[in-house]
Design an enzyme around this catalytic site. Structure first.
Site, PDB file in Angstrom:
ATOM      1  N   HIS A  99     -11.045 -16.550   2.394  1.00 50.17           N
ATOM      2  CA  HIS A  99     -10.418 -17.141   3.579  1.00 50.17           C
ATOM      3  C   HIS A  99      -8.923 -17.252   3.300  1.00 50.17           C
ATOM      4  CE1 HIS A  99     -14.613 -18.991   4.266  1.00 50.17           C
ATOM      5  NE2 HIS A  99     -14.490 -17.851   4.908  1.00 50.17           N
ATOM      6  N   GLU A 105      -6.616 -20.327   2.907  1.00 54.11           N
ATOM      7  CA  GLU A 105      -6.877 -21.237   1.796  1.00 54.11           C
ATOM      8  C   GLU A 105      -6.071 -20.782   0.577  1.00 54.11           C
ATOM      9  OE1 GLU A 105     -11.211 -21.749   3.871  1.00 54.11           O
ATOM     10  OE2 GLU A 105     -11.169 -21.050   1.794  1.00 54.11           O
ATOM     11  N   HIS A 163     -12.230 -21.681  -2.866  1.00 59.89           N
ATOM     12  CA  HIS A 163     -11.883 -21.944  -1.465  1.00 59.89           C
ATOM     13  C   HIS A 163     -11.080 -23.235  -1.315  1.00 59.89           C
ATOM     14  CE1 HIS A 163     -14.635 -19.088   0.699  1.00 59.89           C
ATOM     15  NE2 HIS A 163     -15.106 -18.986  -0.531  1.00 59.89           N
ATOM     16  N   GLU A 221     -14.432 -25.827  -3.924  1.00 58.45           N
ATOM     17  CA  GLU A 221     -13.561 -26.202  -2.802  1.00 58.45           C
ATOM     18  C   GLU A 221     -12.474 -27.170  -3.260  1.00 58.45           C
ATOM     19  OE1 GLU A 221     -13.784 -25.177   0.384  1.00 58.45           O
ATOM     20  OE2 GLU A 221     -15.792 -24.265   0.479  1.00 58.45           O
TER      21      GLU A 221
HETATM   22 ZN    ZN Z   1     -13.166 -21.006   2.615  1.00 59.60          ZN
END
Ligand code: ZN
Length: 375
Positions: A166, A169, A259, A335
């Site tokens: 992504h 990010e 992420h 994350e």
């Molecule tokens: Zn992500």
């Protein structure tokens, strides 16, 4: 007064910019997609005057919860990024700032440019322990770069780490920079021990097209790469196609996919409890990794995170599930926050590039703890 976003990872549309106290803006959608949330632009300002910048379409962004308690980032020199007062009323996001210099950059998170990406891989390549490989080209003809750290050998474990599927990010690539720099430090005991017994396959940027285009979540074709791992294609998701093929050649003993999360103000991991192959051994490895990372840094915690999957209910199009199932290996999504780590808040800077780098370094300590048990 003027606003411009025609640069690497720039994203903003100007609706109105006549008065400093009423600048109206909108974030552009990712190409061929409805996702949007990433912004990055430069303002030529009236020095000393308060500027009120309102993003009118914030409420329909991909993760409106991400705006709650969020403070936007600003920078004069594009090195130091500090937080500026930001409010969300459920519909619009309003940034208030009195610039001290005539031009200032604003962004959703600290940008990580394609130029810096090239610096990162070229610098890494200087190390005798690192081999720089082209996995393939993206739809916009950019490079999908792989760094192989350590000499492959039969007895060594194979550890894959990918980041920034992504593209908005960007913290994920700052994390990779810290991790790679430590891994290539031949005076670092953790790195030296790791490279005796393991080989690392590192993709610091899985989505260079989306990154340069200023996307939040998709590649040049509007594809969310982290929903392509069951059946990637050269037409829609060549980035995943190339990585999965290379994984098939090397095998995988451990996988981390890095992420950022828009909403949760914590660092956390999401594991494989919902995949068909999940068993006691897998759970043991997960627990060992989590406790080792918790011991390595207070920036990591296990209390807050995503809801756990029910057994057998994992989304198998997601990278960590697909890889964990296919290779029966420890496989985590990691994350980081866009906002801050609420356990260790920093009012001026929030979650920063340097803290991403430190976490990348600390993850190597946790990998060292779990590596002997991976096979
Ligand atoms: Zn992500």
């Amino acid at each position: 007064m003027h606003i411009n976003a025609a640069f690497d990872s720039g994203n903003i549309d100007v609706i109105k910019a006549e008065q400093p106290d009423d600048i109206r803006l909108a974030i552009r959608k990712d190409h061929e997609s409805d996702f949007y949330q990433w912004f990055h632009f430069k303002l030529f300002a009236e020095v000393g005057e308060e500027h009120v910048l309102t993003i009118e379409n914030a409420g329909q962004a991909a993760y409106p919860d991400g705006w709650k308690d969020y403070q936007a980032l600003a920078s004069y020199d594009r090195e130091t990024w500090f937080r500026v007062p930001t409010e969300y009323n459920g519909k619009e996001l309003t940034i208030r700032h009195s610039p001290e210099q005539e031009a200032v950059f604003y962004a959703y998170f600290i940008p990580y440019s394609y130029e810096r990406h090239q610096d990162l891989v070229q610098t890494a390549q200087q190390s005798v322990d690192c081999y720089h490989e082209l996995l393939g080209e993206t739809l916009d003809s950019r490079e999908l770069n792989l760094l192989i750290v350590g000499e492959p050998a039969e007895h060594k474990k194979t550890i894959w780490i990918t980041a920034r599927q992504h593209p908005g990010e960007s913290m994920a690539e700052w994390f990779m920079e810290g991790l790679i720099t430590r891994l290539l430090d031949d005076e670092d005991g953790v790195a030296r021990k790791l490279l005796q017994d393991n080989v690392f396959y590192l993709v610091p940027n899985m989505n260079p097209d989306g990154s340069v285009r200023g996307h939040l979540r998709t590649n040049a074709a509007g594809t969310n790469l982290n929903r392509e791992w069951a059946d990637p294609s050269l037409e829609k998701s060549p980035e995943v196609f190339y990585v999965l093929n290379r994984m098939q050649e090397t095998g995988v003993d451990m996988y981390l996919d890095v992420h950022g999360d828009e909403a949760l103000p914590y660092n956390f991991v999401a594991g494989c409890e919902g995949i068909p192959a999940y068993d006691e051994r897998h759970e043991e490895l997960e627990n060992l990794f989590k406790s080792a990372l918790s011991a390595a840094t207070p920036e990591f915690q296990t209390k807050f995170g995503y809801q756990r999957d029910e057994p057998g209910k994992a989304n198998m199009t997601v990278a960590n599930s697909a890889v964990g199932e296919r290779f029966k290996c420890l496989s985590y999504t990691l994350e980081m926050p866009f906002k801050d780590n609420a356990d260790l808040p920093d009012e001026d800077f929030g979650w920063s590039a340097a803290r991403c780098q430190r976490l990348g370094e600390d993850v190597l300590t946790a990998i060292l703890a779990v590596a002997p048990k991976l096979r």
